[in-house]
Design a protein around this motif. Sequence first.
Motif, PDB file in Angstrom:
ATOM      1  N   GLU A 170     -16.079 142.279  48.225  1.00 46.76           N
ATOM      2  CA  GLU A 170     -15.475 141.162  47.488  1.00 46.76           C
ATOM      3  C   GLU A 170     -16.147 139.846  47.849  1.00 46.76           C
ATOM      4  N   LEU A 171     -16.434 139.650  49.114  1.00 44.45           N
ATOM      5  CA  LEU A 171     -17.095 138.413  49.545  1.00 44.45           C
ATOM      6  C   LEU A 171     -18.527 138.346  49.032  1.00 44.45           C
ATOM      7  N   ILE A 172     -19.198 139.491  48.970  1.00 46.93           N
ATOM      8  CA  ILE A 172     -20.570 139.517  48.451  1.00 46.93           C
ATOM      9  C   ILE A 172     -20.599 139.085  46.994  1.00 46.93           C
ATOM     10  N   GLU A 173     -19.614 139.574  46.187  1.00 43.65           N
ATOM     11  CA  GLU A 173     -19.568 139.188  44.775  1.00 43.65           C
ATOM     12  C   GLU A 173     -19.285 137.697  44.626  1.00 43.65           C
ATOM     13  N   MET A 174     -18.481 137.142  45.512  1.00 37.37           N
ATOM     14  CA  MET A 174     -18.219 135.700  45.455  1.00 37.37           C
ATOM     15  C   MET A 174     -19.472 134.900  45.806  1.00 37.37           C
TER      16      MET A 174
END
Length: 391
Positions: A290-294
């Motif tokens: 999720e953090l990578i996509e952000m």
Amino acid sequence: MESNFVDYVKILCRSGKGGRGSMHLRHVKYNPNGGPDGGDGGRGGSIILRGNHNYWTLLHLRYERHIFAEHGGNGGRDKCHGTDGKDVYIDVPCGTVVYDAETGKYVCDVTYDGQEIVLLKGGRGGLGNFQFRSATNQAPRYAQPGEPMQEMTVILELKLLADVGLVGFPNAGKSTLLSALSNARPKIANYPFTTMEPSLGIVGYRDQRSFVMADIPGIIEGAAEGKGLGLRFLRHIERNSLLLFMVPGDADDIKHEYEILLNELRQFNPEMLSKHRVLAITKCDLLDDELIEMLRETLPDDLPCVFISAVAGKGLDELKDVLWRELNAESNKLASVLSEDTLVHRDKDMTRFAEELAEEGADDDIEVVDDDSQEDFDDWEELEDFEYEED
């Protein structure tokens, strides 16, 4: 312990002077008026640079403070030609650039194996009196001295040849990535400026293909003003076809850190910004999906971005695919061809030249060995109006 990686060397080079022509009149039994028979002097030896792919550093030249070529031999009687001085070959690694140590002017560049460049040409030998005979001057009593030698104190500077150059802040994971992708074993530790010298590694790819990756010490903001290790190692990625920027995934602002690195390169050499670039976000084993996509939404849109973790082996295959695609892009091939034909070398900045030499221990005064008589040069000036026929 002193490093074996040497990329700066200061050397006094001197070519050989040409031998004197002989002034001799033949006078033997049964032929007392034999006429002039003085031979020509020999050619002086030249200093020649030669590219050698077996060398990767200038260590073998570090203590070679003087390199002198042989002088040409003097001519003799019976039209005997003087011996030619032996040329001296200086083997250097491919990617070596030569500058005049007095002015900082660019002299030449050795780029491929077997390339030979005459750095200092030996003096031509003087003509003997046999060459000056004529119908109106059948017994000339003069000969020509040889041409004087050439002398220059030069700086040999190595710029590594590689396909991909790694650019990043200290502890960005450059050495870890190089060790994970190749058999190179650079020093890895959890403190800044672990890498103190450049490293090369061959990265294997599919179908037994490969490319060369270069790791340099990390740079920091203000490196152009001399902070940290400065920009002295950035010359090793000037020849790279592709620049791989590396920013840790736990950085506060990935795009801002990338722009800082880009600005330091711009201050060092604006032409480096024309190279293809790839951005790798390292240490992604600390991030969730999720953090990578952000983070993807905040990254620059004008270059490929890859999330990797060299320790966990995450994203390395994708990174090699992106690097190979960019290396073989038509625009990159065209740029590399143009750069080889129109490569422009800047003169050394003499304001920082002395500092760089001091860091390498190459700024020691070189004692000039004067083993030649000024008489030869005075004689040459007297006959300097004589024109040689070009070979």
